[in-house]
Motif scaffolding. Structure first.
Motif, PDB file in Angstrom:
ATOM      1  N   ILE A   1       0.830  -1.212   0.000  1.00  0.00           N
ATOM      2  CA  ILE A   1       0.000   0.000   0.000  1.00  0.00           C
ATOM      3  C   ILE A   1       0.864   1.262   0.000  1.00  0.00           C
ATOM      4  CG2 ILE A   1      -1.745   1.291   1.333  1.00  0.00           C
ATOM      5  CD1 ILE A   1      -3.262  -1.104   1.031  1.00  0.00           C
ATOM      6  N   LEU A   2       1.887   1.268   0.835  1.00  0.00           N
ATOM      7  CA  LEU A   2       2.751   2.463   0.892  1.00  0.00           C
ATOM      8  C   LEU A   2       3.494   2.686  -0.419  1.00  0.00           C
ATOM      9  CD1 LEU A   2       4.593   3.109   4.263  1.00  0.00           C
ATOM     10  CD2 LEU A   2       2.719   4.325   3.210  1.00  0.00           C
ATOM     11  N   GLU A   3       3.942   1.585  -1.038  1.00  0.00           N
ATOM     12  CA  GLU A   3       4.646   1.749  -2.324  1.00  0.00           C
ATOM     13  C   GLU A   3       3.721   2.315  -3.399  1.00  0.00           C
ATOM     14  OE1 GLU A   3       7.023  -1.532  -3.635  1.00  0.00           O
ATOM     15  OE2 GLU A   3       8.302  -1.409  -1.851  1.00  0.00           O
ATOM     16  N   SER A   4       2.489   1.861  -3.395  1.00  0.00           N
ATOM     17  CA  SER A   4       1.535   2.408  -4.367  1.00  0.00           C
ATOM     18  C   SER A   4       1.372   3.908  -4.145  1.00  0.00           C
ATOM     19  CB  SER A   4       0.168   1.740  -4.208  1.00  0.00           C
ATOM     20  OG  SER A   4       0.274   0.357  -4.372  1.00  0.00           O
ATOM     21  N   PHE A   5       1.406   4.302  -2.901  1.00  0.00           N
ATOM     22  CA  PHE A   5       1.190   5.707  -2.539  1.00  0.00           C
ATOM     23  C   PHE A   5       2.434   6.547  -2.809  1.00  0.00           C
ATOM     24  CE2 PHE A   5       0.811   9.040   0.870  1.00  0.00           C
ATOM     25  CZ  PHE A   5      -0.299   9.679   0.354  1.00  0.00           C
TER      26      PHE A   5
END
Lengths: 110, 110
Positions: B25-29
């Motif tokens: 999730i953080l990488e997508s963000f």
């Protein structure tokens, strides 16, 4: 790397992630250079208990380094700062002196 | 520091300590620059759920930095390497060139 040196480095970087108890015991071992029996007496734990705690803390700290590799990164930078210092050893001048000062500051931070 | 920059730095240093799901999730963000809604669609989570996960991951990452201060340390070294590079900008010579090369290597590692 010698085991106690490795443990000291790992503790420097990741020690704050250990429990208060683990930190106490490891500091007695690494910084105060006490024997397992001495540490056992100090904290009312068996010699074997101290041994197990140090072993488990070491595994935990190595686990952090395996994931984060920050000790490895810092060591590489430290080596480079030492190279800079060495390359400029026989040079002089205001700028050069400033560079030497900075490279030594980097070394001190690591 | 801008929030997304701070989060990116914290993720660079401590991201490997998050769960696989938090990392995704953080990488997508951070890296893919997707919106909360887009991330939600991608992982079948509500927009609010994505928001909460990012907030909690941020708190976790900040907690590591609060304890370890390694981002702070690295930033300080990065600044020093940039100073070295800048001080030598108008100087030449084989040794000096080598020093510049090394200071740039330090910058690239950080």
């Amino acid at each position: 790397m010698e085991k106690i040196v490795e443990l000291g480095l790992l503790y420097d970087f990741y020690g704050e992630l250990l429990t208060a108890r683990q930190k106490e015991i490891l500091e007695s071992f690494i910084l105060d250079d006490l024997s397992l029996s001495e540490i056992g007496e100090l904290y009312s734990v068996s010699r074997q208990g101290v041994h197990d705690m140090i072993r488990r803390s070491t595994v935990t700290l190595r686990g952090y380094e395996e994931k984060l590799k920050l000790v490895e990164k810092f060591m590489s930078i430290k080596e480079k700062a030492a190279q800079i210092d060495s390359l400029l050893r026989n040079r002089q001048g205001e700028d050069i002196d400033k560079v030497k000062e900075i490279s030594r500051e980097i070394l001190q931070e690591l």
